[in-house]
Design a protein around this motif. Structure first.
Motif, PDB file in Angstrom:
ATOM      1  N   MET A  63      11.881 -60.693   7.067  1.00 42.41           N
ATOM      2  CA  MET A  63      11.989 -58.980   7.149  1.00 42.41           C
ATOM      3  C   MET A  63      11.655 -58.492   8.600  1.00 42.41           C
ATOM      4  SD  MET A  63      12.968 -56.932   5.256  1.00 42.41           S
ATOM      5  CE  MET A  63      13.173 -54.991   5.253  1.00 42.41           C
ATOM      6  N   ILE A  64      12.316 -57.734   9.061  1.00 41.46           N
ATOM      7  CA  ILE A  64      11.927 -57.230  10.208  1.00 41.46           C
ATOM      8  C   ILE A  64      10.888 -55.952  10.234  1.00 41.46           C
ATOM      9  CG2 ILE A  64      14.016 -58.007  11.302  1.00 41.46           C
ATOM     10  CD1 ILE A  64      15.116 -54.896  10.990  1.00 41.46           C
ATOM     11  N   SER A  65      10.532 -55.680  11.196  1.00 44.66           N
ATOM     12  CA  SER A  65       9.593 -54.535  11.284  1.00 44.66           C
ATOM     13  C   SER A  65       9.630 -53.819  12.753  1.00 44.66           C
ATOM     14  CB  SER A  65       8.138 -54.905  10.938  1.00 44.66           C
ATOM     15  OG  SER A  65       7.646 -55.867  11.859  1.00 44.66           O
ATOM     16  N   ILE A  66       9.272 -52.582  12.918  1.00 42.23           N
ATOM     17  CA  ILE A  66       9.364 -51.791  14.020  1.00 42.23           C
ATOM     18  C   ILE A  66       8.171 -52.340  15.035  1.00 42.23           C
ATOM     19  CG2 ILE A  66       8.702 -49.388  15.008  1.00 42.23           C
ATOM     20  CD1 ILE A  66       9.873 -48.352  12.500  1.00 42.23           C
ATOM     21  N   GLY A  67       8.847 -52.586  16.391  1.00 46.92           N
ATOM     22  CA  GLY A  67       7.957 -53.192  17.253  1.00 46.92           C
ATOM     23  C   GLY A  67       8.210 -54.675  17.533  1.00 46.92           C
ATOM     24  N   GLN A  68       8.836 -55.502  16.651  1.00 44.90           N
ATOM     25  CA  GLN A  68       8.990 -56.556  17.023  1.00 44.90           C
ATOM     26  C   GLN A  68      10.386 -56.755  17.738  1.00 44.90           C
ATOM     27  OE1 GLN A  68      10.274 -58.115  12.759  1.00 44.90           O
ATOM     28  NE2 GLN A  68      11.339 -59.407  13.739  1.00 44.90           N
ATOM     29  N   THR A  69      10.691 -58.096  18.280  1.00 46.67           N
ATOM     30  CA  THR A  69      11.801 -58.137  19.197  1.00 46.67           C
ATOM     31  C   THR A  69      12.801 -58.532  17.910  1.00 46.67           C
ATOM     32  OG1 THR A  69      10.601 -59.192  20.926  1.00 46.67           O
ATOM     33  CG2 THR A  69      13.014 -59.778  20.707  1.00 46.67           C
ATOM     34  N   ALA A  70      13.859 -57.888  18.341  1.00 47.15           N
ATOM     35  CA  ALA A  70      15.166 -57.879  17.114  1.00 47.15           C
ATOM     36  C   ALA A  70      15.692 -59.371  17.279  1.00 47.15           C
ATOM     37  CB  ALA A  70      16.237 -57.008  17.657  1.00 47.15           C
ATOM     38  N   PRO A  71      15.993 -59.878  16.035  1.00 49.86           N
ATOM     39  CA  PRO A  71      16.445 -61.260  16.027  1.00 49.86           C
ATOM     40  C   PRO A  71      17.851 -61.360  16.692  1.00 49.86           C
ATOM     41  CG  PRO A  71      15.654 -60.702  14.001  1.00 49.86           C
ATOM     42  CD  PRO A  71      15.721 -59.565  14.981  1.00 49.86           C
ATOM     43  N   ASP A  72      17.937 -62.348  17.811  1.00 51.24           N
ATOM     44  CA  ASP A  72      19.023 -62.351  18.626  1.00 51.24           C
ATOM     45  C   ASP A  72      20.185 -63.093  17.696  1.00 51.24           C
ATOM     46  OD1 ASP A  72      20.577 -62.085  20.836  1.00 51.24           O
ATOM     47  OD2 ASP A  72      20.107 -63.787  21.719  1.00 51.24           O
ATOM     48  N   PHE A  73      21.422 -62.593  18.157  1.00 51.94           N
ATOM     49  CA  PHE A  73      22.738 -63.378  17.455  1.00 51.94           C
ATOM     50  C   PHE A  73      23.765 -63.418  18.380  1.00 51.94           C
ATOM     51  CE2 PHE A  73      22.613 -58.927  16.148  1.00 51.94           C
ATOM     52  CZ  PHE A  73      23.957 -58.641  16.677  1.00 51.94           C
ATOM     53  N   THR A  74      24.695 -64.202  18.119  1.00 49.33           N
ATOM     54  CA  THR A  74      25.983 -64.093  18.542  1.00 49.33           C
ATOM     55  C   THR A  74      26.945 -64.261  17.371  1.00 49.33           C
ATOM     56  OG1 THR A  74      25.632 -65.311  20.587  1.00 49.33           O
ATOM     57  CG2 THR A  74      27.922 -65.284  20.053  1.00 49.33           C
ATOM     58  N   LEU A  75      27.854 -63.007  17.288  1.00 51.50           N
ATOM     59  CA  LEU A  75      28.829 -63.308  16.117  1.00 51.50           C
ATOM     60  C   LEU A  75      30.168 -62.857  16.662  1.00 51.50           C
ATOM     61  CD1 LEU A  75      26.903 -61.121  13.568  1.00 51.50           C
ATOM     62  CD2 LEU A  75      27.435 -63.458  13.552  1.00 51.50           C
ATOM     63  N   PRO A  76      31.299 -63.620  16.077  1.00 55.78           N
ATOM     64  CA  PRO A  76      32.684 -62.972  16.469  1.00 55.78           C
ATOM     65  C   PRO A  76      32.853 -61.589  15.813  1.00 55.78           C
ATOM     66  CG  PRO A  76      32.688 -64.252  14.420  1.00 55.78           C
ATOM     67  CD  PRO A  76      31.278 -64.251  14.977  1.00 55.78           C
ATOM     68  N   ARG A  77      33.822 -60.975  16.999  1.00 57.93           N
ATOM     69  CA  ARG A  77      33.949 -59.474  16.601  1.00 57.93           C
ATOM     70  C   ARG A  77      35.330 -59.290  16.610  1.00 57.93           C
ATOM     71  NH1 ARG A  77      33.600 -55.715  21.600  1.00 57.93           N
ATOM     72  NH2 ARG A  77      35.069 -54.749  20.496  1.00 57.93           N
ATOM     73  N   ASP A  78      35.736 -58.069  16.155  1.00 55.17           N
ATOM     74  CA  ASP A  78      36.983 -57.354  16.276  1.00 55.17           C
ATOM     75  C   ASP A  78      37.839 -57.699  17.420  1.00 55.17           C
ATOM     76  OD1 ASP A  78      35.072 -55.332  16.913  1.00 55.17           O
ATOM     77  OD2 ASP A  78      36.946 -54.303  17.387  1.00 55.17           O
ATOM     78  N   GLY A 117      38.775 -60.377  18.678  1.00 55.44           N
ATOM     79  CA  GLY A 117      38.938 -61.914  18.908  1.00 55.44           C
ATOM     80  C   GLY A 117      37.787 -62.511  19.925  1.00 55.44           C
ATOM     81  N   ALA A 118      36.955 -61.389  20.426  1.00 57.55           N
ATOM     82  CA  ALA A 118      35.914 -61.689  21.210  1.00 57.55           C
ATOM     83  C   ALA A 118      34.669 -62.164  20.334  1.00 57.55           C
ATOM     84  CB  ALA A 118      35.585 -60.700  22.400  1.00 57.55           C
ATOM     85  N   SER A 119      33.421 -62.126  21.107  1.00 54.22           N
ATOM     86  CA  SER A 119      32.182 -62.311  20.313  1.00 54.22           C
ATOM     87  C   SER A 119      31.160 -61.338  21.249  1.00 54.22           C
ATOM     88  CB  SER A 119      31.600 -63.717  20.434  1.00 54.22           C
ATOM     89  OG  SER A 119      31.559 -64.065  21.608  1.00 54.22           O
ATOM     90  N   VAL A 120      30.113 -61.012  20.369  1.00 52.06           N
ATOM     91  CA  VAL A 120      29.090 -60.113  20.700  1.00 52.06           C
ATOM     92  C   VAL A 120      27.810 -60.923  20.559  1.00 52.06           C
ATOM     93  CG1 VAL A 120      28.945 -59.020  18.593  1.00 52.06           C
ATOM     94  CG2 VAL A 120      27.985 -57.909  20.646  1.00 52.06           C
ATOM     95  N   THR A 121      27.045 -60.835  21.626  1.00 52.94           N
ATOM     96  CA  THR A 121      25.422 -61.360  21.676  1.00 52.94           C
ATOM     97  C   THR A 121      24.730 -60.325  22.021  1.00 52.94           C
ATOM     98  OG1 THR A 121      26.614 -63.490  22.482  1.00 52.94           O
ATOM     99  CG2 THR A 121      24.085 -62.946  22.874  1.00 52.94           C
ATOM    100  N   LEU A 122      23.725 -60.159  20.930  1.00 49.80           N
ATOM    101  CA  LEU A 122      22.507 -59.116  20.958  1.00 49.80           C
ATOM    102  C   LEU A 122      22.040 -59.101  22.528  1.00 49.80           C
ATOM    103  CD1 LEU A 122      21.383 -56.665  19.785  1.00 49.80           C
ATOM    104  CD2 LEU A 122      19.794 -58.253  18.723  1.00 49.80           C
ATOM    105  N   SER A 123      21.292 -60.178  22.755  1.00 53.04           N
ATOM    106  CA  SER A 123      20.492 -60.147  23.989  1.00 53.04           C
ATOM    107  C   SER A 123      21.221 -60.005  25.281  1.00 53.04           C
ATOM    108  CB  SER A 123      19.691 -61.667  23.881  1.00 53.04           C
ATOM    109  OG  SER A 123      20.680 -62.638  24.076  1.00 53.04           O
ATOM    110  N   ALA A 124      22.577 -60.456  25.180  1.00 48.76           N
ATOM    111  CA  ALA A 124      23.386 -60.139  26.429  1.00 48.76           C
ATOM    112  C   ALA A 124      23.554 -58.636  26.756  1.00 48.76           C
ATOM    113  CB  ALA A 124      24.598 -60.670  26.369  1.00 48.76           C
TER     114      ALA A 124
END
Length: 153
Positions: A1-16, A18-25
């Motif tokens: 479970m996430i909480s305010i103040g913590q670093t958001a869990p990073d991810f890379t997911l495919p997106r509409d 055909g590209a992908s999106v990486t949170l930390s980028a």
């Protein structure tokens, strides 16, 4: 479970598209990460349309809006085209990001229980930390409320 103040869990997911999106980028942009149950259903459509309608204001505030569901990229593409959506829609088909953010929950409808995405929005600040969490979101007026929070950051 996430909480305010913590670093958001990073991810890379495919997106509409055909590209992908990486949170930390995306840093140092702010990010609105909203989790929704299913493309092309009434509440999810309204939520996506509301975020799209306010997209220029989010962008002016230095914020990217990403919708996440377990739908496929093909379903996202169809959903975007049908409703002229301008936001990023990421496909978490495996459900790992939903698990990391604690939105994959037991739900019930008409007396039956099942697992599904609990409509949740997470605001991530320019440093990648969780600034605000909205759980069990009610769609009406939600995008405007999130925009206010983004602008206040």
């Amino acid at each position: 479970m996430i909480s305010i103040g913590q670093t958001a869990p990073d991810f890379t997911l495919p997106r509409d598209g055909g590209a992908s999106v990486t949170l930390s980028a995306l840093r140092p942009q702010k990010v609105v990460l909203y989790f929704y149950p299913k493309d092309d259903t009434s509440g999810c459509t309204l939520e996506a349309q509301d975020f799209t309608a306010a997209l220029a204001d989010f962008q002016a505030a230095g914020c990217t809006v990403i919708g996440v569901s377990k739908d496929s990229v093909a379903a996202h593409d169809k959903f975007c085209k049908k409703y002229g959506l301008g936001i990023v829609l990421a496909s978490d088909a495996e459900g790992s990001v939903c698990e990391d953010y604690g939105v994959w929950k037991e739900k019930s409808m008409y007396g039956k229980t099942y697992m599904g995405i609990e409509r949740t929005t997470v605001l991530i600040d320019a440093k990648g930390q969780i600034a605000q969490i909205w759980a069990k979101v009610k769609v009406k007026g939600h995008a405007a409320e999130v925009l206010d929070a983004v602008q206040a950051l």
